[in-house]
Design a protein around this motif. Structure first.
Motif, PDB file in Angstrom:
ATOM      1  N   ALA A 120      78.679 -81.832 -26.855  1.00  0.00           N
ATOM      2  CA  ALA A 120      80.068 -82.105 -26.511  1.00  0.00           C
ATOM      3  C   ALA A 120      80.221 -82.546 -25.070  1.00  0.00           C
ATOM      4  O   ALA A 120      81.055 -83.391 -24.742  1.00  0.00           O
ATOM      5  N   ALA A 121      79.408 -81.960 -24.187  1.00  0.00           N
ATOM      6  CA  ALA A 121      79.528 -82.297 -22.761  1.00  0.00           C
ATOM      7  C   ALA A 121      79.211 -83.770 -22.511  1.00  0.00           C
ATOM      8  O   ALA A 121      79.807 -84.403 -21.633  1.00  0.00           O
ATOM      9  N   PHE A 122      78.290 -84.327 -23.287  1.00  0.00           N
ATOM     10  CA  PHE A 122      77.890 -85.718 -23.072  1.00  0.00           C
ATOM     11  C   PHE A 122      78.970 -86.678 -23.564  1.00  0.00           C
ATOM     12  O   PHE A 122      79.253 -87.685 -22.917  1.00  0.00           O
ATOM     13  N   LEU A 123      79.567 -86.374 -24.709  1.00  0.00           N
ATOM     14  CA  LEU A 123      80.667 -87.221 -25.181  1.00  0.00           C
ATOM     15  C   LEU A 123      81.866 -87.099 -24.253  1.00  0.00           C
ATOM     16  O   LEU A 123      82.534 -88.095 -23.944  1.00  0.00           O
ATOM     17  N   ARG A 124      82.127 -85.904 -23.759  1.00  0.00           N
ATOM     18  CA  ARG A 124      83.239 -85.710 -22.828  1.00  0.00           C
ATOM     19  C   ARG A 124      83.005 -86.491 -21.540  1.00  0.00           C
ATOM     20  O   ARG A 124      83.933 -87.083 -20.971  1.00  0.00           O
ATOM     21  N   ALA A 125      81.766 -86.532 -21.069  1.00  0.00           N
ATOM     22  CA  ALA A 125      81.460 -87.288 -19.852  1.00  0.00           C
ATOM     23  C   ALA A 125      81.729 -88.776 -20.057  1.00  0.00           C
ATOM     24  O   ALA A 125      82.250 -89.459 -19.165  1.00  0.00           O
ATOM     25  N   VAL A 126      81.373 -89.298 -21.232  1.00  0.00           N
ATOM     26  CA  VAL A 126      81.636 -90.706 -21.529  1.00  0.00           C
ATOM     27  C   VAL A 126      83.137 -90.973 -21.492  1.00  0.00           C
ATOM     28  O   VAL A 126      83.595 -91.948 -20.888  1.00  0.00           O
ATOM     29  N   ARG A 127      83.903 -90.094 -22.132  1.00  0.00           N
ATOM     30  CA  ARG A 127      85.348 -90.292 -22.174  1.00  0.00           C
ATOM     31  C   ARG A 127      85.975 -90.155 -20.789  1.00  0.00           C
ATOM     32  O   ARG A 127      86.819 -90.975 -20.393  1.00  0.00           O
ATOM     33  N   ASP A 128      85.574 -89.142 -20.043  1.00  0.00           N
ATOM     34  CA  ASP A 128      86.188 -88.888 -18.733  1.00  0.00           C
ATOM     35  C   ASP A 128      85.883 -90.010 -17.745  1.00  0.00           C
ATOM     36  O   ASP A 128      86.768 -90.459 -17.000  1.00  0.00           O
ATOM     37  N   THR A 129      84.630 -90.434 -17.694  1.00  0.00           N
ATOM     38  CA  THR A 129      84.272 -91.490 -16.740  1.00  0.00           C
ATOM     39  C   THR A 129      84.905 -92.822 -17.137  1.00  0.00           C
ATOM     40  O   THR A 129      85.283 -93.621 -16.278  1.00  0.00           O
ATOM     41  N   HIS A 130      85.036 -93.048 -18.423  1.00  0.00           N
ATOM     42  CA  HIS A 130      85.704 -94.273 -18.892  1.00  0.00           C
ATOM     43  C   HIS A 130      87.181 -94.262 -18.474  1.00  0.00           C
ATOM     44  O   HIS A 130      87.707 -95.277 -18.012  1.00  0.00           O
ATOM     45  N   GLU A 131      87.823 -93.124 -18.622  1.00  0.00           N
ATOM     46  CA  GLU A 131      89.227 -93.016 -18.236  1.00  0.00           C
ATOM     47  C   GLU A 131      89.400 -93.231 -16.734  1.00  0.00           C
ATOM     48  O   GLU A 131      90.308 -93.947 -16.295  1.00  0.00           O
ATOM     49  N   ALA A 132      88.519 -92.621 -15.943  1.00  0.00           N
ATOM     50  CA  ALA A 132      88.610 -92.774 -14.487  1.00  0.00           C
ATOM     51  C   ALA A 132      88.400 -94.228 -14.073  1.00  0.00           C
ATOM     52  O   ALA A 132      89.096 -94.748 -13.191  1.00  0.00           O
ATOM     53  N   LEU A 133      87.449 -94.892 -14.728  1.00  0.00           N
ATOM     54  CA  LEU A 133      87.193 -96.293 -14.420  1.00  0.00           C
ATOM     55  C   LEU A 133      88.401 -97.147 -14.795  1.00  0.00           C
ATOM     56  O   LEU A 133      88.793 -98.059 -14.046  1.00  0.00           O
ATOM     57  N   GLY A 134      89.022 -96.835 -15.926  1.00  0.00           N
ATOM     58  CA  GLY A 134      90.197 -97.595 -16.352  1.00  0.00           C
ATOM     59  C   GLY A 134      91.355 -97.455 -15.392  1.00  0.00           C
ATOM     60  O   GLY A 134      92.066 -98.421 -15.111  1.00  0.00           O
ATOM     61  N   VAL A 135      91.546 -96.246 -14.869  1.00  0.00           N
ATOM     62  CA  VAL A 135      92.621 -96.029 -13.896  1.00  0.00           C
ATOM     63  C   VAL A 135      92.362 -96.861 -12.641  1.00  0.00           C
ATOM     64  O   VAL A 135      93.265 -97.515 -12.099  1.00  0.00           O
ATOM     65  N   ALA A 136      91.108 -96.846 -12.168  1.00  0.00           N
ATOM     66  CA  ALA A 136      90.774 -97.593 -10.952  1.00  0.00           C
ATOM     67  C   ALA A 136      90.933 -99.092 -11.144  1.00  0.00           C
ATOM     68  O   ALA A 136      91.295 -99.818 -10.209  1.00  0.00           O
ATOM     69  N   LEU A 137      90.686 -99.567 -12.361  1.00  0.00           N
ATOM     70  CA  LEU A 137      90.798-100.997 -12.648  1.00  0.00           C
ATOM     71  C   LEU A 137      92.225-101.414 -12.982  1.00  0.00           C
ATOM     72  O   LEU A 137      92.499-102.595 -13.188  1.00  0.00           O
ATOM     73  N   GLY A 138      93.131-100.436 -13.077  1.00  0.00           N
ATOM     74  CA  GLY A 138      94.513-100.750 -13.426  1.00  0.00           C
ATOM     75  C   GLY A 138      94.724-100.943 -14.907  1.00  0.00           C
ATOM     76  O   GLY A 138      95.718-101.535 -15.326  1.00  0.00           O
ATOM     77  N   MET A 139      93.818-100.421 -15.738  1.00  0.00           N
ATOM     78  CA  MET A 139      93.915-100.568 -17.191  1.00  0.00           C
ATOM     79  C   MET A 139      94.357 -99.242 -17.806  1.00  0.00           C
ATOM     80  O   MET A 139      93.657 -98.648 -18.622  1.00  0.00           O
ATOM     81  N   ARG A 140      95.485 -98.796 -17.428  1.00  0.00           N
ATOM     82  CA  ARG A 140      95.962 -97.499 -17.897  1.00  0.00           C
ATOM     83  C   ARG A 140      97.145 -97.693 -18.822  1.00  0.00           C
ATOM     84  O   ARG A 140      97.728 -98.764 -18.906  1.00  0.00           O
ATOM     85  N   GLY A 141      97.534 -96.665 -19.515  1.00  0.00           N
ATOM     86  CA  GLY A 141      98.686 -96.739 -20.411  1.00  0.00           C
ATOM     87  C   GLY A 141      98.467 -97.756 -21.512  1.00  0.00           C
ATOM     88  O   GLY A 141      97.394 -97.864 -22.079  1.00  0.00           O
ATOM     89  N   ASP A 142      99.505 -98.530 -21.780  1.00  0.00           N
ATOM     90  CA  ASP A 142      99.433 -99.495 -22.870  1.00  0.00           C
ATOM     91  C   ASP A 142      99.078-100.897 -22.396  1.00  0.00           C
ATOM     92  O   ASP A 142      99.141-101.849 -23.167  1.00  0.00           O
ATOM     93  N   ALA A 143      98.746-101.019 -21.116  1.00  0.00           N
ATOM     94  CA  ALA A 143      98.424-102.351 -20.598  1.00  0.00           C
ATOM     95  C   ALA A 143      97.154-102.858 -21.255  1.00  0.00           C
ATOM     96  O   ALA A 143      96.152-102.152 -21.318  1.00  0.00           O
ATOM     97  N   PRO A 144      97.149-104.087 -21.778  1.00  0.00           N
ATOM     98  CA  PRO A 144      95.943-104.609 -22.425  1.00  0.00           C
ATOM     99  C   PRO A 144      94.855-104.875 -21.393  1.00  0.00           C
ATOM    100  O   PRO A 144      95.139-105.257 -20.254  1.00  0.00           O
TER     101      PRO A 144
END
Length: 267
Positions: free
Chosen positions: A164-188
């Protein structure tokens, strides 16, 4: 057909095969070829050279697409260079995916769990190739993979086999990267960057088709048009000679995304 065809110089087969060049030299060669497209000066040549100009227009379209792809890639690289804070998040995301892959491979490697191989085939068929894309494109591909996890209910098997920790790491780091790139919320997400290499190959194919068409009509046109065809093919021979003694990046003149591309009219 000209009456003195037997006296006409034969075309060297080498002029029909463009050398392998980098993007700047490819654009430069194509521009030279398009600047020399033969125009009919005799009514007897009109039909034959019209077929040539059709291939020339295809070549021009391919060059313009290469320039568009090249400019898009350059724009993406400039944007990424301005996002220095994103680099550590990108590395963390890459590491998370690599760790998930390694955990699945551990099962597959000993043949103890067929489901691990199935998950790799579904989620990582090309392993970690996507981590080498431009960041917006990489994030978009990762999002597609995580959407697949949800849609197909793969999370339970991933947590069982990888942890579970490995899948959670994939999800968490992906979310953080998306926020930094401005790809958050419903923005395509931004669309993937066009493949410059694929566009270059299309130009090389178009150059080859254009050269073959010139050769096809060579024996059917007037002597004046035949001389123009030899001149039209000369840039290929020049590029091959340069490529034989220098690496692709130094084998010819440099073109760019903004280099003017000669038009091909319906003369």
């Amino acid at each position: 057909m000209p009456t003195d065809i037997l006296d006409r110089p034969e075309l060297d087969g080498a002029v029909l095969r463009a050398p392998i060049l980098d993007a700047p030299s490819t654009v430069a060669l194509a521009v030279k070829l398009l600047a020399r497209v033969p125009a009919p000066r005799d009514a007897r040549d009109r039909d034959a050279l019209a077929r040539v100009r059709s291939k020339a227009r295809t070549l021009r379209a391919a060059v313009l697409e290469l320039q568009r792809a090249w400019a898009a890639r350059d724009d993406a690289e400039r944007r990424e260079k301005g996002r220095t804070k994103v680099r550590p998040l990108d590395l963390a995301s890459d590491a998370a995916w690599a760790s998930l892959l390694a955990r699945l491979e551990a099962w597959s490697g000993i043949g103890a769990e067929a489901r691990a191989a199935e998950l790799m085939a579904l989620l990582l068929p090309t392993r970690l190739d996507f981590t080498r894309l431009a960041l917006p494109a990489q994030w978009a591909v990762q999002q597609q993979k995580l959407d697949l996890v949800e849609a197909e209910g793969l999370a339970r098997d991933l947590e069982r086999l990888a942890g579970a920790a490995f899948l959670r790491a994939v999800r968490d780091t992906h979310e953080a990267l998306g926020v930094a790139l401005g790809m958050r919320g419903d923005a395509p997400p931004e669309p993937p960057i066009a493949d410059v290499l694929q566009a270059m190959r299309a130009v090389h194919r178009a150059i080859g088709a254009y050269a073959l068409r010139l050769a096809d009509v060579y024996d059917d046109v007037s002597d004046e048009a035949a001389a123009a065809i030899r001149m039209a093919l000369a840039p290929i021979a020049e590029a091959r000679a340069a490529a034989a003694t220098r690496p692709p990046s130094e084998a010819g003149e440099a073109g760019g995304p903004d280099t003017p591309v000669p038009d091909v009219d319906d003369a």
